[in-house]
Design a protein around this motif. Structure first.
Motif, short mmCIF file in Angstrom:
data_model
loop_
_atom_site.label_atom_id
_atom_site.label_comp_id
_atom_site.label_asym_id
_atom_site.label_seq_id
_atom_site.Cartn_x
_atom_site.Cartn_y
_atom_site.Cartn_z
N TYR A 38 -33.70 15.58 -24.83
CA TYR A 38 -32.46 15.17 -25.13
C TYR A 38 -32.17 15.37 -26.58
CZ TYR A 38 -33.08 12.19 -20.74
OH TYR A 38 -33.39 11.51 -19.73
N LEU A 39 -30.76 15.55 -26.76
CA LEU A 39 -30.20 15.43 -28.16
C LEU A 39 -30.10 13.92 -28.45
CD1 LEU A 39 -28.22 18.86 -28.96
CD2 LEU A 39 -30.28 17.99 -29.88
N PHE A 40 -30.47 13.11 -29.32
CA PHE A 40 -30.31 12.02 -29.70
C PHE A 40 -29.20 12.10 -30.93
CE2 PHE A 40 -33.94 11.54 -27.54
CZ PHE A 40 -33.81 10.49 -26.64
N HIS A 44 -34.29 26.97 -33.68
CA HIS A 44 -35.27 25.76 -34.12
C HIS A 44 -35.11 24.77 -32.91
CE1 HIS A 44 -37.78 23.24 -36.99
NE2 HIS A 44 -38.20 23.42 -35.80
N VAL A 45 -33.95 24.39 -32.77
CA VAL A 45 -33.67 23.06 -31.72
C VAL A 45 -33.95 23.59 -30.38
CG1 VAL A 45 -31.95 21.41 -30.83
CG2 VAL A 45 -32.20 22.00 -33.31
N ARG A 46 -33.56 24.74 -29.90
CA ARG A 46 -33.85 25.46 -28.60
C ARG A 46 -35.37 25.48 -28.43
NH1 ARG A 46 -29.37 30.10 -27.72
NH2 ARG A 46 -27.72 28.74 -26.79
N ALA A 47 -36.11 26.04 -29.30
CA ALA A 47 -37.50 26.05 -29.23
C ALA A 47 -38.18 24.80 -28.97
CB ALA A 47 -38.05 26.57 -30.47
N PHE A 75 -17.80 11.85 -38.36
CA PHE A 75 -19.05 12.52 -37.93
C PHE A 75 -18.75 13.92 -38.52
CE2 PHE A 75 -19.92 9.80 -33.84
CZ PHE A 75 -20.28 9.12 -34.68
N LYS A 76 -19.94 14.49 -38.72
CA LYS A 76 -20.10 15.84 -39.06
C LYS A 76 -20.11 16.87 -37.74
CE LYS A 76 -21.88 15.38 -43.77
NZ LYS A 76 -20.60 15.64 -44.47
N PRO A 77 -19.68 17.93 -37.61
CA PRO A 77 -19.60 18.76 -36.52
C PRO A 77 -20.84 19.30 -36.07
CG PRO A 77 -18.68 20.29 -38.15
CD PRO A 77 -18.85 18.88 -38.62
N GLY A 78 -21.85 19.65 -36.89
CA GLY A 78 -22.92 20.34 -36.59
C GLY A 78 -23.82 20.10 -35.46
N GLY A 79 -24.47 18.82 -35.45
CA GLY A 79 -24.92 18.26 -34.24
C GLY A 79 -24.43 18.52 -33.00
N PHE A 80 -23.00 18.30 -33.01
CA PHE A 80 -22.28 18.61 -31.59
C PHE A 80 -22.24 20.13 -31.22
CE2 PHE A 80 -20.95 14.73 -33.54
CZ PHE A 80 -21.11 13.86 -32.59
N VAL A 81 -22.19 20.78 -32.29
CA VAL A 81 -22.34 22.60 -32.02
C VAL A 81 -23.57 22.89 -31.37
CG1 VAL A 81 -22.22 24.71 -33.20
CG2 VAL A 81 -20.67 22.86 -33.90
N VAL A 82 -24.59 22.22 -32.10
CA VAL A 82 -25.93 22.59 -31.50
C VAL A 82 -25.94 21.92 -30.05
CG1 VAL A 82 -28.34 22.21 -31.67
CG2 VAL A 82 -26.94 22.31 -33.71
N ALA A 83 -25.32 20.68 -29.60
CA ALA A 83 -25.57 20.04 -28.37
C ALA A 83 -24.68 21.12 -27.56
CB ALA A 83 -24.71 18.99 -28.38
N THR A 115 -17.31 29.27 -31.39
CA THR A 115 -18.15 28.27 -32.43
C THR A 115 -18.44 29.27 -33.64
OG1 THR A 115 -19.04 26.88 -30.83
CG2 THR A 115 -19.95 26.84 -32.77
N SER A 116 -18.25 29.27 -34.75
CA SER A 116 -18.31 30.07 -35.85
C SER A 116 -19.70 29.36 -36.34
CB SER A 116 -17.34 29.92 -36.86
OG SER A 116 -17.21 28.99 -37.38
N ALA A 117 -20.43 30.36 -37.30
CA ALA A 117 -21.32 29.97 -37.98
C ALA A 117 -21.24 29.04 -39.28
CB ALA A 117 -22.27 31.23 -38.44
N SER A 118 -19.86 29.12 -39.65
CA SER A 118 -19.53 28.24 -40.83
C SER A 118 -19.67 26.80 -40.44
CB SER A 118 -18.27 28.47 -41.19
OG SER A 118 -17.10 28.44 -39.93
N GLU A 119 -19.91 26.33 -39.14
CA GLU A 119 -19.84 25.01 -38.63
C GLU A 119 -21.40 24.72 -38.59
OE1 GLU A 119 -15.99 24.27 -35.79
OE2 GLU A 119 -17.77 25.26 -34.91
N HIS A 120 -22.14 24.39 -39.74
CA HIS A 120 -23.43 24.57 -39.75
C HIS A 120 -23.79 23.21 -39.30
CE1 HIS A 120 -23.54 22.98 -43.78
NE2 HIS A 120 -22.64 23.76 -44.15
N PRO A 121 -24.88 23.01 -38.62
CA PRO A 121 -25.35 21.53 -38.43
C PRO A 121 -25.85 20.95 -39.88
CG PRO A 121 -26.52 23.30 -37.07
CD PRO A 121 -25.55 23.91 -38.34
N SER A 122 -25.62 19.54 -39.72
CA SER A 122 -26.13 18.60 -40.83
C SER A 122 -26.42 17.30 -40.28
CB SER A 122 -24.75 18.32 -41.78
OG SER A 122 -25.13 17.49 -42.79
N SER A 123 -27.47 16.82 -40.94
CA SER A 123 -28.39 15.71 -40.51
C SER A 123 -27.28 14.31 -40.83
CB SER A 123 -29.43 15.39 -41.35
OG SER A 123 -29.38 15.41 -42.65
#
Length: 266
Positions: free
Chosen positions: A73-75, A137-140, A165-173, A258-266
């Protein structure tokens, strides 16, 4: 603060630091025996339980029955205190989980090298190409059956309320396509308030919401906004003293990449 109480607080902090140093030895040694350091993660879980016991923290976990232990899962969790990490690692029980954190953690003695060796996702917020690296990294990790946790607020709350909320985690989701599980932490801010050293005993509640599936029929922007709203609503409904935010998302039919500028952030 009375002198005797200050001594107790300092003793707790010293013991936590000592436990971190001791448990780092098996964590680092066993990180060389499998490609995703799954054995090391088991020692991290034991370290977390020792830290909670030392600090007098009682953990109450709800909703873990929503999780299938055979899948990843993505938490998404709210962030109240520095003690959130050991709280969550203990709450996950046997589930293999890695978390997303800022790149600066590498500089922390012992903890930094342990995070690198156990394949935690360290984010360089200044890098314009970070999105691609984090998604890979997350996909692996997900492919290996290992879940990943984000703190979508990006930093600890100062007043106990949910931050933007920052968008990064949702982009990865969206790119990963796995179920997203909101986690609500209540009580950790009172145990270790941000900006202080007063580490107190107490009870912390960890509430797992039901998994949320990404809607593949929506555009990326619409799906991301809807997912963010659902996660925020789930957290808000369970966060003590916080009203449920309205879910007023305008789902646009326009396709947006989704552009690369929307980078994930913890």
């Amino acid at each position: 603060m009375p002198r005797w109480y200050l001594l107790i607080v300092l003793l707790r902090i010293f013991v936590v630091a000592l436990l971190t140093l001791l448990w780092s030895v098996p964590v680092l040694l066993f990180s060389f025996f499998d490609p995703h350091a799954e054995r090391s993660a088991q020692f991290i879980r034991l370290w977390a339980r020792c830290v909670l016991w030392t600090c007098g923290i009682t953990l109450r976990v709800q909703g873990r029955e929503h999780l299938d232990p055979t899948r990843a899962y993505l938490f998404m969790a709210n962030h109240q205190s520095n003690v959130d990490i050991p709280i969550l690692m203990a709450a996950f029980a046997q589930l293999q989980v890695r978390w997303v954190s800022k790149q600066e953690v590498r500089k922390v003695p012992v903890i930094g090298v342990c995070m690198v060796r156990t394949h935690q996702v360290l984010v360089d917020r200044e890098s314009p190409t970070q999105a691609i690296a984090v998604i890979r990294h997350v996909r692996a990790l997900l492919t290996a059956g290992i879940s990943v946790i984000f703190f979508p607020e990006g930093t600890r709350t100062r007043d106990g309320h949910l931050q933007a909320f920052k968008p990064g985690g949702f982009v990865v989701a969206l790119e990963s396509g796995v179920p997203v599980v909101p986690i609500t932490i209540n009580g950790s801010r009172a145990i270790w308030p941000p900006g202080g050293f007063d580490l107190r005993p107490g009870t912390v509640e960890v509430d797992f919401s039901e998994p949320i599936m990404v809607d593949p029929q929506l555009t990326k922007r619409a799906a991301r906004e809807l997912l963010s709203a659902k996660v925020r609503e789930a957290m808000g409904a369970r966060l003590h003293g916080t009203p449920v935010p309205p879910s007023s998302v305008n789902v646009s039919p326009v396709a947006v990449s989704t552009s690369a500028s929307e980078h994930p952030s913890s």
